[in-house]
Scaffold this active site. Structure first.
Site, short mmCIF file in Angstrom:
data_model
loop_
_atom_site.label_atom_id
_atom_site.label_comp_id
_atom_site.label_asym_id
_atom_site.label_seq_id
_atom_site.Cartn_x
_atom_site.Cartn_y
_atom_site.Cartn_z
N ARG A 181 2.12 3.96 29.26
CA ARG A 181 0.67 4.21 29.33
C ARG A 181 -0.04 3.73 28.06
NH1 ARG A 181 1.78 9.99 31.94
NH2 ARG A 181 2.72 10.28 29.91
N TYR A 183 9.72 10.91 37.65
CA TYR A 183 10.64 10.08 38.43
C TYR A 183 10.13 9.82 39.86
CZ TYR A 183 14.42 10.49 34.93
OH TYR A 183 15.18 10.43 33.80
N TYR A 241 27.74 9.93 27.94
CA TYR A 241 29.10 10.30 27.55
C TYR A 241 30.14 9.48 28.32
CZ TYR A 241 29.32 13.91 24.04
OH TYR A 241 29.32 14.56 22.84
N LYS A 278 31.27 6.35 26.43
CA LYS A 278 31.96 6.43 25.14
C LYS A 278 33.38 5.87 25.26
CE LYS A 278 29.36 10.20 23.04
NZ LYS A 278 28.90 9.40 21.89
N GLU A 328 27.26 20.54 16.80
CA GLU A 328 26.29 19.87 15.93
C GLU A 328 26.03 20.76 14.73
OE1 GLU A 328 23.58 16.96 18.76
OE2 GLU A 328 22.89 19.02 18.44
N HIS A 333 27.35 16.37 30.13
CA HIS A 333 28.31 15.66 29.28
C HIS A 333 29.72 16.26 29.35
CE1 HIS A 333 24.87 13.61 27.90
NE2 HIS A 333 24.57 14.34 26.85
N ARG A 340 40.76 19.07 23.41
CA ARG A 340 41.95 19.64 22.76
C ARG A 340 42.84 20.26 23.85
NH1 ARG A 340 43.14 21.09 17.42
NH2 ARG A 340 41.10 20.19 16.88
N TYR A 376 45.29 12.16 18.45
CA TYR A 376 46.49 12.51 17.70
C TYR A 376 47.23 13.64 18.40
CZ TYR A 376 43.40 16.09 15.56
OH TYR A 376 42.51 17.12 15.34
#
Length: 515
Positions: A71, A155, A213, A216, A250, A274, A370, A402
């Protein structure tokens, strides 16, 4: 194999399946339209991803033109100048980088218009047609990609305008595709309403519900790890795995986004999309093939096998000071932290808790999977004090995977200690650039590969899991616990982990290796 050899091998195998533009069969011109072009998402993610694809040769200038639509009343050059700072490194840009940026910005045309009236979209269609004629596209062979970097509330109107004014004729191999960003609704009812509105205008193969995600690097590695490595196949089940954690942390709060975040909360913002997508890839059965529909079929089966969430397997938190933000209501009940345990009712996973945990303003920033294995039966080394075996996939930052193992401590005595087998990407693939998630996913939309996008029935199944809990939070029946910023979150969350059977390793810290 050295990293340079790996890079060559990776590139050649990639090109076999997905040829570079120069090797691709002839197709019509490609128009990429970024709706919401003046917004933060477009500036920080969408345009930089398009620029990186351009630099790597995936958006050849003789085929592609990019249109910004919003816009805001600005000129082409004003938009280009706004974007330039997001495409050039803060300092140390080489002359070649600056040249690439300038050439890329010349591919961008800006069109200003409303999101709910035909005038602006007819002007946009006129600009696209001009570009297609300049590229000598045969009518019906051109490709149009619309990226909705917009709030979901617009949308339906934007989709209707695209359908009415901007569709490509697809009788000669051309197509029109629409990319929509999360959040896809706020609960099951609103998500279904949104799906119906968009679904009335476009076919499912035209709709790309993006969850970054899924782009990634280590999330895309999950299927390869699980189904291309023999030693994981017999271990990946309830007989060997005690629990699985999928964690997002975070170390900062809402940072000025408090008013927006308060409408959604941490479950809608992170866990329902995610983390649940990662959960699907960890828990799904092997698909028949790598065809997108086969993979998405298996993801839906897992979601439909999830039992209703139990009250005693949820902990909510809200960090102290969250409500000090003037844009957040004084009595907000919105969680900024949540731990939720999902349980799958099937042969592979019966009894294994999947612990989904996300929070803001915590003591670290990371996202990881994990997988904790059960104790060794008949343990002759008395290793329990060292902790259990764990397979950890670190999604961000410092991508790595790992395996935590118990080994003999070097020396004359028979003492055991926990160590790791480590694949850290920064060390092993030194010099190899890991693509940003948005680059990969935009390239997938151009190629028509929906493997890493959310299908409509998948979206519905995910909302069915969380909607009952979310409604109770919205109605104030479920209260978040206060926690101190910079902490691990509410103490009750650690207690829930312990109750679920997670055994914390004391005295072991994974340290990313250095070159």
């Amino acid at each position: 194999m050295g990293t340079s050899e790996w890079h060559i091998e990776r590139r050649s195998s990639f090109d076999t399946e997905y040829p570079l533009a120069g090797n691709a069969p002839e197709t019509g011109s490609l128009s990429v339209v970024v709706l919401g072009a003046s917004g933060d998402l477009a500036k920080k993610k969408t345009f930089p991803a398009l620029f990186n694809l351009y630099r790597q040769g995936f958006l050849p200038p003789d085929e592609v033109h990019i249109f910004g639509y919003a816009r805001t009343k600005i000129s082409d050059d004003e938009l280009r100048n706004r974007l330039r700072g997001y495409l050039v490194p803060d300092k140390g840009a080489s002359p070649k980088q600056l040249e690439d940026v300038s050439e890329f910005l010349q591919l961008i045309t800006y069109v200003s218009g409303s999101y709910d009236s035909e005038d602006g979209f007819r002007l946009l269609d006129k600009e696209i047609l001009e570009h297609e004629s300049l590229k000598n596209s045969v009518e019906g062979s051109s490709r149009r990609l619309f990226y909705l970097a917009l709030p979901p509330s617009v949308y339906p109107s934007v989709s209707k305008m695209i359908k009415t004014c901007c569709m490509n004729k697809s009788d000669l191999g051309g197509w029109t595709r629409v990319v929509v960003e999360k959040p896809f609704g706020k609960d099951l009812e609103s998500a279904e309403e949104l799906s119906n509105q968009i679904g009335e205008l476009f076919e499912e193969p035209q709709i790309y519900r993006i969850d970054h995600y899924l782009g990634k690097e280590l999330v895309q590695n999950l299927l390869v790890l699980r189904f291309a490595n023999r030693f994981f196949l017999p271990l990946w089940n309830r007989d060997n795995i005690a629990n699985v954690q999928i964690v997002f942390r975070e170390d900062f709060g809402t940072e000025g986004r408090g008013g927006y975040f308060d409408q959604y909360g941490i479950i809608r913002d992170i866990i329902q999309n995610h983390l649940l997508q990662v959960f699907c890839l960890v828990a799904m059965e092997k698909p028949v093939s790598l065809k997108p529909e086969h993979i998405r079929d298996e993801k839906v089966k897992v979601l439909e096998s999830v039992l209703p969430i139990r009250d005693d397997e949820v902990v909510l938190g809200q960090y102290e000071g969250y409500r000090d933000d003037p844009t957040v209501p004084d009595h907000s009940n919105t969680p900024t932290f949540a731990t939720v345990i999902l349980r799958i009712h099937n042969e592979r996973w019966e009894g294994v808790p999947f612990i989904l945990k996300a929070g803001k303003a915590l003591n670290s920033r990371k996202a990881e999977i994990r997988v904790q294995f059960k104790d060794v039966p008949g343990d002759i080394f008395k290793c329990k004090r060292q902790g259990r075996n764990e397979f950890v996939i670190r999604l961000q930052p410092l991508e790595a995977m790992y395996m935590k193992l118990t080994v003999k401590q070097p020396g004359l005595e028979m003492h055991t200690v926990q160590s790791e087998l480590d694949l850290s990407y920064g060390q092993r693939y030194n010099g190899v650039t890991i693509p940003e998630a948005y680059e990969r996913l935009i390239l997938d939309t151009i190629r028509g590969d929906q493997q890493h996008f959310v299908r409509r029935d998948e979206l519905k199944a995910s909302w069915e899991i969380f909607t009952p809990l979310l409604h109770r939070i919205d109605e104030g029946e479920f209260k978040p616990m206060p926690y101190r910023p910079g902490s691990r979150g509410p103490e009750e969350a650690d207690q829930l982990l312990e109750k679920a059977g997670y055994v914390q390793t004391h005295g072991y810290i994974w340290i990313p290796p250095t070159l």
